[in-house]
Structures are given as structure tokens and as C-alpha cells.
Design a protein around this motif. Sequence first.
Motif, short mmCIF file in Angstrom:
data_model
loop_
_atom_site.label_atom_id
_atom_site.label_comp_id
_atom_site.label_asym_id
_atom_site.label_seq_id
_atom_site.Cartn_x
_atom_site.Cartn_y
_atom_site.Cartn_z
N GLY A 212 0.79 -1.22 0.00
CA GLY A 212 0.00 0.00 0.00
C GLY A 212 0.82 1.27 0.00
N VAL A 213 1.92 1.28 0.74
CA VAL A 213 2.75 2.47 0.86
C VAL A 213 4.16 2.04 1.23
N ALA A 214 5.16 2.71 0.66
CA ALA A 214 6.55 2.38 0.99
C ALA A 214 7.43 3.61 0.82
N SER A 215 8.37 3.76 1.73
CA SER A 215 9.33 4.86 1.62
C SER A 215 10.44 4.44 0.65
N ILE A 216 11.20 5.43 0.21
CA ILE A 216 12.33 5.12 -0.68
C ILE A 216 13.33 4.22 0.05
N LYS A 217 13.52 4.41 1.35
CA LYS A 217 14.44 3.55 2.11
C LYS A 217 13.93 2.11 2.16
N GLN A 218 12.62 1.94 2.31
CA GLN A 218 12.06 0.59 2.33
C GLN A 218 12.21 -0.08 0.97
N ILE A 219 11.99 0.66 -0.10
CA ILE A 219 12.15 0.11 -1.44
C ILE A 219 13.61 -0.30 -1.66
N ARG B 161 6.13 13.65 -0.30
CA ARG B 161 7.30 13.77 0.57
C ARG B 161 6.82 13.75 2.02
N SER B 162 7.47 12.92 2.84
CA SER B 162 7.12 12.83 4.25
C SER B 162 7.51 14.12 4.96
N SER B 163 6.59 14.66 5.73
CA SER B 163 6.90 15.87 6.50
C SER B 163 7.78 15.55 7.70
N PHE C 54 -2.95 7.38 2.60
CA PHE C 54 -3.20 6.83 3.92
C PHE C 54 -3.35 7.98 4.90
N LYS C 55 -4.36 7.89 5.74
CA LYS C 55 -4.61 8.94 6.72
C LYS C 55 -3.48 9.00 7.75
N TYR C 56 -3.02 7.84 8.19
CA TYR C 56 -1.96 7.77 9.20
C TYR C 56 -0.72 7.16 8.55
N LEU C 57 0.10 8.01 7.95
CA LEU C 57 1.23 7.57 7.14
C LEU C 57 2.25 6.77 7.95
N ASN C 58 2.63 7.22 9.13
CA ASN C 58 3.63 6.49 9.93
C ASN C 58 3.13 5.11 10.30
N ALA D 156 0.98 3.32 8.51
CA ALA D 156 1.02 2.52 7.28
C ALA D 156 2.45 2.09 6.95
N LEU D 157 3.41 2.98 7.15
CA LEU D 157 4.81 2.63 6.90
C LEU D 157 5.31 1.56 7.87
N ALA D 158 4.78 1.53 9.09
CA ALA D 158 5.16 0.50 10.05
C ALA D 158 4.66 -0.87 9.61
N VAL D 159 3.46 -0.93 9.01
CA VAL D 159 2.97 -2.20 8.47
C VAL D 159 3.92 -2.68 7.37
N THR D 160 4.35 -1.77 6.51
CA THR D 160 5.30 -2.12 5.45
C THR D 160 6.62 -2.58 6.04
N ASP D 161 7.07 -1.93 7.10
CA ASP D 161 8.32 -2.32 7.76
C ASP D 161 8.24 -3.75 8.28
N PHE D 162 7.11 -4.12 8.89
CA PHE D 162 6.94 -5.49 9.38
C PHE D 162 6.96 -6.47 8.20
N TYR D 163 6.30 -6.14 7.12
CA TYR D 163 6.30 -6.98 5.92
C TYR D 163 7.74 -7.23 5.45
N ILE D 164 8.54 -6.17 5.42
CA ILE D 164 9.93 -6.29 4.98
C ILE D 164 10.73 -7.17 5.95
N LYS D 165 10.48 -7.03 7.24
CA LYS D 165 11.18 -7.88 8.21
C LYS D 165 10.86 -9.35 7.97
N LEU D 166 9.61 -9.65 7.61
CA LEU D 166 9.27 -11.04 7.27
C LEU D 166 10.03 -11.49 6.03
N LEU D 167 10.10 -10.65 5.01
CA LEU D 167 10.87 -11.00 3.80
C LEU D 167 12.32 -11.28 4.15
N GLU D 168 12.91 -10.42 4.96
CA GLU D 168 14.32 -10.55 5.31
C GLU D 168 14.59 -11.75 6.21
N TYR D 169 13.57 -12.23 6.91
CA TYR D 169 13.77 -13.35 7.82
C TYR D 169 14.00 -14.67 7.07
#
Length: 182
Positions: A11-18, A49-51, A63-67, A69-82
Motif C-alpha cells: 500500500g505504501v513504501a518509503s524510498i528507504k524501504q524500497i 514527501r514525508s513531512s 493513507f490517513k496515518y502515514l507512519n 502505514a509505513l510500520a505495516v510495510t516495515d513489518f512486511y519487509i522484516k518477514l521477507l528478510e527473515y
Amino acid sequence: MKIIHFIETVGVASIKQIRRVFFKSKQGDEIARRRMREIIKHSNIKRTRSSFTNEYIYYVKNFKYLNHALAVTDFYIKLLEYGGEIKIFNREFKIGSFRADAFIRYHLDKKAYLFFLEVHFSNKFNLKKYMDIYKSGEWAILGTFPRLVIYTDKKNIKIDETEVPFKVFVLHTDTNISKIFL
């Protein structure tokens, strides 16, 4: 394209997450920025651009609550990396009248794990919602009640596991995810 599919899935990803997922070289930041400029021109992916961090955020819908939403993406990435494989990832998963931030089916070492993910950034966690889901029995279509992962930046969240009929894990955003597989 894999990057577009990734953003559509999470749904949403930062450039660092990508960069963490697709561009792991020393030049990863610059390569990611160039690739994302092209993707924006030729797809339904948008950017803002994130404020908070001043970095670009890529999304399909706002997304109404961007941080959050980005935390959900972060967890997804942690699962990929595991090292396992994400078989199902449903963001904003509804079961009956309840909603989890995500429902995940994850395979690791020939074993399947089901998770409800709840990102939590306030001081008191309301476990009642998940107790109500459990009592409703509507989760039975899943076969087993998923493990609840509370993904948080708060250090004071405590769950009395003796009062809960399912597995609950409080996982801090800055820690390894290995304990959710115990």
C-alpha cells in the motif's frame, strides 16, 4: 514489475524501504530514486514527501496515518528478510465487524504461520478487540486463530498471557522478529 507489485501489496513504501527490498548495493539509494522516477511516469504509483523524514513515500492510495502505514510495510519487509515466504498478505483485514492492520500467512521451514498484525503507537493497547474476535468464532474460517503481533515503539506494553486463549507477541520496531515463531 516487482516494485509496482510490492507497493500495490503493502500500500505504501518509503524510498528507504524500497531500497531495502530491491537495491541492496552501495549505490542503492541513487538507483532506487532513478527507478522510482520512471515508475511514477508509467504506472498508477504516486509519491509524496514525508513531512517527518523529508523522504519520498510511494503509494497507490493515500493513507490517513502515514507512519502507521509505513510500520505495516516495515513489518512486511522484516518477514521477507527473515527468510520465509509470505503466501498471503491482506492489509486492513476485516473479519466480521473487526479489522486488523494486516492478516498474514507466512511459511518458514515447512511450517505455516498465521498472524494478525496490529501496529500500535499509543501507550495503552486494547486487547479487548482481539478477545472479541476470538469469542465471536468468526475466525474459524481461517482454521486456527492467528498469532497476534503487536508491533510497537512503546516499551511499556504488557500482556498477561495467562488471560489470553491465543498467542500474543509484543514486538518492538527496533528488534528482531524471531520470537514470533516460538
